[in-house]
Design an enzyme around this catalytic site. Structure first.
Site, mmCIF file in Angstrom:
data_model
loop_
_atom_site.group_PDB
_atom_site.id
_atom_site.type_symbol
_atom_site.label_atom_id
_atom_site.label_comp_id
_atom_site.label_asym_id
_atom_site.label_seq_id
_atom_site.Cartn_x
_atom_site.Cartn_y
_atom_site.Cartn_z
ATOM 1 N N CYS A 1 0.815 -1.218 0.000
ATOM 2 C CA CYS A 1 0.000 0.000 0.000
ATOM 3 C C CYS A 1 0.851 1.272 0.000
ATOM 4 O O CYS A 1 2.072 1.241 0.110
ATOM 5 C CB CYS A 1 -0.947 -0.009 1.189
ATOM 6 S SG CYS A 1 -0.100 0.086 2.778
ATOM 7 N N ALA B 1 3.082 1.814 2.957
ATOM 8 C CA ALA B 1 4.313 1.011 2.870
ATOM 9 C C ALA B 1 5.350 1.719 2.006
ATOM 10 O O ALA B 1 6.546 1.705 2.316
ATOM 11 C CB ALA B 1 4.012 -0.372 2.303
ATOM 12 N N ARG C 1 12.272 -4.161 6.695
ATOM 13 C CA ARG C 1 12.842 -3.913 5.363
ATOM 14 C C ARG C 1 14.373 -3.974 5.310
ATOM 15 O O ARG C 1 14.969 -3.679 4.296
ATOM 16 C CB ARG C 1 12.318 -2.595 4.785
ATOM 17 C CG ARG C 1 11.143 -2.878 3.848
ATOM 18 C CD ARG C 1 10.691 -1.675 3.085
ATOM 19 N NE ARG C 1 11.710 -1.022 2.314
ATOM 20 C CZ ARG C 1 12.101 -1.387 1.085
ATOM 21 N NH1 ARG C 1 11.554 -2.409 0.494
ATOM 22 N NH2 ARG C 1 13.036 -0.711 0.451
ATOM 23 N N HIS D 1 5.562 6.520 -2.480
ATOM 24 C CA HIS D 1 6.878 7.091 -2.808
ATOM 25 C C HIS D 1 6.708 8.568 -3.173
ATOM 26 O O HIS D 1 7.458 9.426 -2.712
ATOM 27 C CB HIS D 1 7.508 6.371 -4.011
ATOM 28 C CG HIS D 1 7.644 4.892 -3.845
ATOM 29 N ND1 HIS D 1 7.516 4.020 -4.893
ATOM 30 C CD2 HIS D 1 7.900 4.138 -2.751
ATOM 31 C CE1 HIS D 1 7.691 2.780 -4.451
ATOM 32 N NE2 HIS D 1 7.918 2.830 -3.154
#
Lengths: 545, 458
Positions: free
Chosen positions: A65, A68, A99, A198
């Protein structure tokens, strides 16, 4: 040791496409078919890949999503910002150290909040009556305990729905506490994948941090590295090469980064972009506002790493730097060549599939090429058309409803701080010499003719692909790993690297060669069948005396 | 130091949770649903939830975790997720063809108020649910309870969605095992079989999340509680619910709606809790406890008595889920160990009281908090150090900073294997747990002993 002499013949891509969509309801099949194309080869016309479109409900997609992409990917790797997640507990929990962003906080005074998870842990009362009061209290408590220089606030799904305004709370707390506090409206439902996150993260970095400190931190050949997240120590390896070449890394976005690096990053003279998908927005905005040109680089693959170092040297047009870069490459390559020679007999001719990310499915093809392996199918999880077809298609990309609700910042030249690092003539001259700016050619031109490109691959299609192509290795993520391996095909995780790495740069390439050779030749795959399963007929019995 | 900013001085926090000792409901619901044979869990919300839950469960089990999502966009968040769920149900039955879709909600679909039972009914009416197939559901808002609550709610969802009222009795006992490992579920089945009690264990993830590598992938392994067995849970003669937090709701619902009487037991971890479980099975079956089980019990007592000197007086800090922590605390106390700092992130009024009751004869105060977080636990440890930590993988940051051995237990375990294969329930599970505790303590002793007093035999 048995070595395959040549690669298996390729499956006809049209046959493959038909097989992949055969089982779908008609409408779903039509939609998915638009996200699959055959590579045209080096001289062919680049086909359009429908991408950055909605995931089909009920199809087992690999995607995550917006939250994330924003908190997990872009902001997660910075060690000295307290990243406070406003929402129920899960979102903060799942992004807690999962991550593998490594960071070097070894300096005695270094702050490192990356090992902590911060959450407002919203309860039903907060959903009903609003959570802003709790968010303010949480920010005050975080400040009281940790005294960070900055706090980032991340909105999760319910926050947007109930109308909590993370931005106004951030402004108020910034005023009250005297530190930088900023919010991100990265609710999971925005956009169609991590990609929207992003973009939101890029906007937030640009609005709230980049350019906050005009201090020139010194050094020659000053660059920022964008879209490198230091998974498994990749950034450490690239930093080692920069240091040895005399290149000064002002800021990384955002592997092994700090808040102060971001704040001074606009004083650099070049932006080099690794993951185009996740960070091109910052590169573009910094060029417009501050006059810093950007070039695409790739430090995945030994040849690609050498090429990228040479590109940086070419940009600075400095003989001393060029010589140093050549010296470093010459120093590094023997070890690479030695490692490659050892594994090549056992990797040549094997086949790989890569379905991951927004740049890795492209970058890692370099390493497989070096290993003598063919990438027979590849695709991104959350990329856009430009990542497949190259940036030249940008003007023709239609902005749909899902993209429109992600803010596009309007950026102008900074009246005082804009400084063109290169004149237009310089840019043209360098471009004529082969150093292209603001350019990314995408994945397709580098793929062999009639290999397959599939966007947003799902579980069902992965299964069909394996049946059709029987690849020697499949590259994807944790969700895909064990299902693929149950079928007897090794899966290399290219998000987390299966907790190995680094794979960037020259030492990284060596690590990758050894790792892939291990995986495609592991003895355990020979034990999948028990001896009696190979010969199920009972042909003899023990005759006990 | 990994957690270099954690101060020894404790300040009360009203809003900020740091290093949680819980996660959210849907992952527990997904785990429970994987324990139904032929079931595909479905997350009704943004696709990130499903992705995170699948990743978390996959990292814990190193096994495929299949689940689908409604993939909400901004539009579905405004106009409701009905269209997405209807499409998902159609796609799932067409492409993946499970016997059951188990839908759980998320904070997103709960906040906008989607009515999942109504949407599932609409799907059925529109012919999107093939004959003989089921769509069941559980309401699992992430802003209530924890992953344990989600597990409990999906257990309840199984009963509500599948149990059939016939008025007949099938002679079986329902056992709801709680949020435990596949290996534990297998062990519970073995113990019941040894005693001769016919049971329906639900959910049952054994064989689903610890399966073999055969070269063939089964999206729906031949394991899990069969749908037919779940349809019959209302005909059982009784229900044993293992753990108040994870299992009691479904058992009580069976009691009130189906007149299936229930008993809520602690998880059978450690001597005394396993004794109560075995005693309950014995009384249900009306048989004597088989010698084989008494033998296993005797082995556990034997080992603890042999090694008592190493257990005795050792201080322990624990983080985890309430049902596990209650059973573990009782076990530690029974070995004369001192569980002195205990935290769960899962809310529930009875937790602190149960822990205080179990530790009241320890002769010293105990720090217990529910809900609390690992940051607080770490601060307690800084104020009074311990000899051993028990908890999930996130505890290793505390373990390394404070140089304290860690026994991994609970969810998630991301960096070791074993939990899916070797149980910690029952006497054999107790033996394994005691062995792990002992090995952790003795490895430390071997590491720290001066050369002059380094011992060959311990």
């Amino acid at each position: 040791m048995a070595t395959k002499s040549k690669t298996k013949p390729l499956v006809d891509p049209e046959d493959a496409k038909k097989a992949l969509v055969a089982k779908y309801p008609a409408k779903v099949g039509r939609r998915r078919a638009q996200q699959m194309v055959a590579a045209p080869g080096a001289d062919g016309d680049i086909p359009e890949v429908t991408s950055n479109v909605r995931t089909i409900p009920g199809i087992l997609s690999m995607r995550g999503c917006t939250y994330a992409g924003c908190k997990g990917v872009v902001l997660g790797p910075t060690r000295d910002i307290v990243n406070l997640v406003h929402g129920p507990i899960g979102c903060s929990f799942y992004a807690w150290l999962t991550r593998r962003n490594q960071t070097d906080a070894s300096a005695p005074t270094a702050e490192n909040f990356m090992n902590y998870a911060f959450s407002t842990d919203m309860q039903d009362n907060d959903i009903v009556f609003g959570g802003e009061k709790k968010l303010k209290a949480a920010i005050r408590e975080a400040y009281a305990i940790f005294k960070p220089k900055a706090i980032g606030v991340f909105a999760t799904c319910p926050v947007g729905l109930i109308g909590d305004d993370v931005h106004s709370v951030a402004r108020e707390m910034k005023e009250e506490l005297g530190i930088n506090v900023f919010g991100f409206s990265c609710e999971g439902y925005k956009g169609v994948s991590q990609s929207a996150g992003h973009h939101i993260a890029n906007n937030g970095l640009f609005k709230h941090i980049i350019g906050n400190d005009d201090t020139n931190t010194g050094g020659k050949y000053r660059i920022n590295m964008l879209g490198e997240y230091n998974i498994g120590g990749d950034a450490f390896e690239i930093e080692r090469l920069f240091t040895d070449c005399g290149i000064t890394l002002v800021s990384s976005f955002s592997g092994n980064s700090t808040y102060d690096q971001f704040a001074t990053s606009h004083t650099a003279d070049l932006n080099v972009v690794m993951c185009h998908r996740s960070i091109n927005y910052v590169a573009e905005m910094m060029e417009t506002k501050f006059g810093i040109p950007w070039i695409k680089v790739n430090f995945i693959g030994a040849d690609a790493s050498a090429k990228s170092l040479r590109k940086i040297a070419a940009y600075f047009e400095d003989k001393a730097l060029m010589d140093k870069v050549e010296e470093v490459i010459a120093r590094e390559m023997p070890e690479v060549e030695k490692a490659l020679a050892e594994v090549l007999p056992r990797t040549t001719g094997k086949t790989a599939m890569l379905f991951v990310g927004g740049s890795r499915a492209h970058h890692y093809q370099e390493l497989f090429k070096e290993l003598g392996m063919t990438t027979v199918a590849a695709g991104y999880e959350f990329a856009h058309r430009d990542d497949y077809e190259g940036r030249k298609v940008l003007p023709s990309i239609k902005v749909d409803a899902d993209s429109r609700n992600i803010e596009e910042l309007h950026v102008e030249k900074d009246p005082e701080r804009y400084r063109a690092r290169k004149s237009e003539e310089d840019i043209k001259r360098l471009a004529a010499q082969g150093l292209t700016f603001k350019d990314y050619e995408g994945m397709i031109p580098e793929m062999d003719k009639n290999t397959l490109i599939i966007d947003d691959l799902n579980e069902h299609e992965a299964e069909r692909l394996i049946e059709l192509y029987k690849p020697d290795i499949f590259c994807a993520g944790i969700k895909e790993k064990y299902g693929i391996q149950k079928r007897g095909v090794p899966l290399k995780q290219l998000h987390s690297y299966d907790y190995g790495g680094p794979y960037a740069g020259f030492k990284g390439a060596v690590n990758f060669y050894v790792e892939i050779e291990r995986m495609v030749n592991s003895k355990i795959w020979g034990y999948v069948k028990a001896p009696w399963q190979e010969n199920p007929e009972l042909s003899a019995r023990y005759a006990w005396e | 130091m990994l957690l270099r900013h954690t101060p020894t001085e404790i300040t009360e926090r009203s809003a900020l949770v740091i290093n949680p000792a819980k996660t959210c409901q849907p992952v527990g619901a997904m785990y429970a649903a994987l324990g139904i044979e032929g079931c595909l869990p479905h997350s009704h919300g943004s696709q990130g939830c499903c992705s995170y839950h699948r990743s978390a469960l996959t990292r814990h089990y190193k096994e495929p975790v299949m689940a689908a999502t409604s993939s909400f966009t901004e539009g579905s968040s405004v106009f409701g997720g009905q269209a997405n769920l209807l499409q998902a149900i159609n796609n799932i039955f067409t492409v993946y063809n499970p016997d059951v879709i188990a839908v759980h909600t998320t904070c997103l679909s709960e906040t906008i108020g989607d009515d999942v039972p109504q949407i599932a009914e609409k799907a059925r009416q529109e012919g999107k649910v093939p004959a003989g197939k089921y769509v069941i559901n559980a309401s699992t808002p992430s802003y209530v309870g924890s992953h344990v609550t989600g597990f409990s709610n999906m257990c309840l969802g199984m009963v509500k969605g599948l149990a059939v009222k016939t008025g007949k009795k099938n002679g079986k006992v329902n056992i709801i095992p709680g949020f435990v490992e596949p290996s534990d579920m297998e062990e519970i089945k073995r113990l019941a079989a040894e005693i001769g009690v016919p049971i329906t264990l639900f959910p049952d993830t054994s064989g689903v999340l610890n399966g073999p590598l055969t070269g063939k992938f089964r999206m729906f392994p031949k394991a899990g509680t069969p749908v037919e067995a779940l349809k019959g849970v209302g005909e059982a003669i009784g229900t044993l619910a293992m753990g108040e937090w994870a299992s009691a709701d479904a058992a009580r619902y069976l009691d009130s709606e189906f007149k299936v009487p229930c008993r809520v037991l602690d998880l059978p971890i450690g001597l005394a809790a396993t004794d109560r479980f075995i005693d309950a099975l014995r009384k249900i079956a009306g048989v004597a406890v088989p010698e084989k089980i008494e033998f296993e019990r005797g082995q556990l007592v034997d080992m603890i008595s042999d090694q008592h000197q190493y257990f005795y007086g050792k201080k322990v800090a624990l983080a985890g889920d309430p049902d596990q922590l209650i059973a573990l605390t009782e076990f530690l106390v029974s070995m004369d160990m001192l569980p002195i700092h205990i935290v769960t992130g899962t809310p529930g009024k009875k937790f602190e009281g149960r822990i205080r009751e179990l530790t009241k004869d320890m002769g010293r105060p105990v720090n217990v908090r529910g809900p609390g977080d690992m940051f607080l636990l770490h601060q307690w440890i800084k104020n009074e150090p311990v000899d051993l930590l028990i908890g999930n993988t996130y505890m290793k940051y505390i373990a390394r900073d404070e140089d304290i051995p860690l026994v991994r237990h609970g969810f998630p375990i991301l960096d070791r294997v074993g939990h899916s294969y070797f149980p910690t329930v029952g006497y054999k599970g107790g033996l394994r747990l005691a062995e792990k505790i002992l090995s952790a303590l003795l490895d430390r002793k071997d590491r720290d002993s001066p050369e002059s007093s380094f011992e060959l035999t311990l």
